[in-house]
Enzyme design. Sequence first.
Site, PDB file in Angstrom:
ATOM      1  N   GLU A 104      40.245  45.329  29.406  1.00 12.66           N
ATOM      2  CA  GLU A 104      38.993  44.684  29.827  1.00 12.66           C
ATOM      3  C   GLU A 104      38.369  43.928  28.655  1.00 12.66           C
ATOM      4  O   GLU A 104      38.363  44.394  27.525  1.00 12.66           O
ATOM      5  CB  GLU A 104      38.015  45.752  30.332  1.00 12.66           C
ATOM      6  CG  GLU A 104      36.664  45.195  30.777  1.00 12.66           C
ATOM      7  CD  GLU A 104      35.697  46.294  31.228  1.00 12.66           C
ATOM      8  OE1 GLU A 104      34.642  45.955  31.784  1.00 12.66           O
ATOM      9  OE2 GLU A 104      36.015  47.488  31.031  1.00 12.66           O
ATOM     10  N   LYS A 151      33.809  41.075  37.680  1.00 12.41           N
ATOM     11  CA  LYS A 151      33.553  42.503  37.909  1.00 12.41           C
ATOM     12  C   LYS A 151      32.321  42.684  38.797  1.00 12.41           C
ATOM     13  O   LYS A 151      31.245  42.152  38.502  1.00 12.41           O
ATOM     14  CB  LYS A 151      33.354  43.203  36.568  1.00 12.41           C
ATOM     15  CG  LYS A 151      33.234  44.718  36.644  1.00 12.41           C
ATOM     16  CD  LYS A 151      33.162  45.289  35.240  1.00 12.41           C
ATOM     17  CE  LYS A 151      33.115  46.810  35.237  1.00 12.41           C
ATOM     18  NZ  LYS A 151      33.075  47.343  33.855  1.00 12.41           N
ATOM     19  N   CYS A 161      37.952  47.953  35.485  1.00  8.79           N
ATOM     20  CA  CYS A 161      37.396  49.204  34.996  1.00  8.79           C
ATOM     21  C   CYS A 161      36.674  50.012  36.078  1.00  8.79           C
ATOM     22  O   CYS A 161      37.307  50.569  36.970  1.00  8.79           O
ATOM     23  CB  CYS A 161      36.479  48.914  33.802  1.00  8.79           C
ATOM     24  SG  CYS A 161      36.073  50.376  32.805  1.00  8.79           S
TER      25      CYS A 161
END
Length: 262
Positions: free
Chosen positions: A41, A110, A144
């Site tokens: 990430e 994200k 994540c």
Amino acid sequence: MRIACWQATCAPGGVPAFLEALESVARRAADGGAALLVTPEMSVGGYPLSAAALAEAREPATGRHSAAVARIARESGVAIVHGWPEAAGPVVHNTAAVTSPTGRLLAYRKSHLYGPQERALFAPGSDGVVQARFGGFTVGLLICYDVEFPEAVRAHALAGTDLLVVPTALMRPWDFVARVVVPARAFENGLFLVYTNWSGDRDGLGFCGLTRVVGPDGAVLAAAGDGEELLFADIDPARVLAARSRTTYLQDRRPELYEPAP
């Protein structure tokens, strides 16, 4: 298809050092027969998410750092997953992209931001499922914390994703996410899940490593320890069909029971 995962050490050096290292790692991935290389990430800029690091790495979707990654993909012949702080008008997203040797295939922002610091730095993405075809697979991206939401992974499975790539920055003491949650998500959705983390300690942050490639039956096909490593795994789309025919969660769902009462 062979996949390579670069469990990189979180170290100072900024964007130039990352791109130099990526060039070397991409050559190693190519020499190892990989078609896809996954980095952690926010790999451009890295951790910790300091103001200086974000300012250096921040750029729009077609910025110069992404152009450098595209050049490395083209010259190595390996598709690369990388992440960076994407400038989009007045806001910044935590973004990851898949760039093939012939150009970008997809990008994802994200959508589940973790904790007050991340919510202060980034705007959440609004697209839950992004996909592209590559190497005989329908590839999807999450980042994540996203993978810790069963709904997010299930949405991918229902949309046809059979290879879910998840760059991460998992810190101690949350090791169980890599050891328990990630294999469970792969198994319950019948897909390959590639979870690539940082390693090392820096400025009070301790990354637990534990990068892994998990098959659609929940079996861990390749797993890293807690140090820097280039991990390889071979995956076959036939395993997705076999797993989904044997464990029929997607077919046996009763979504009419899962909606909240009005």
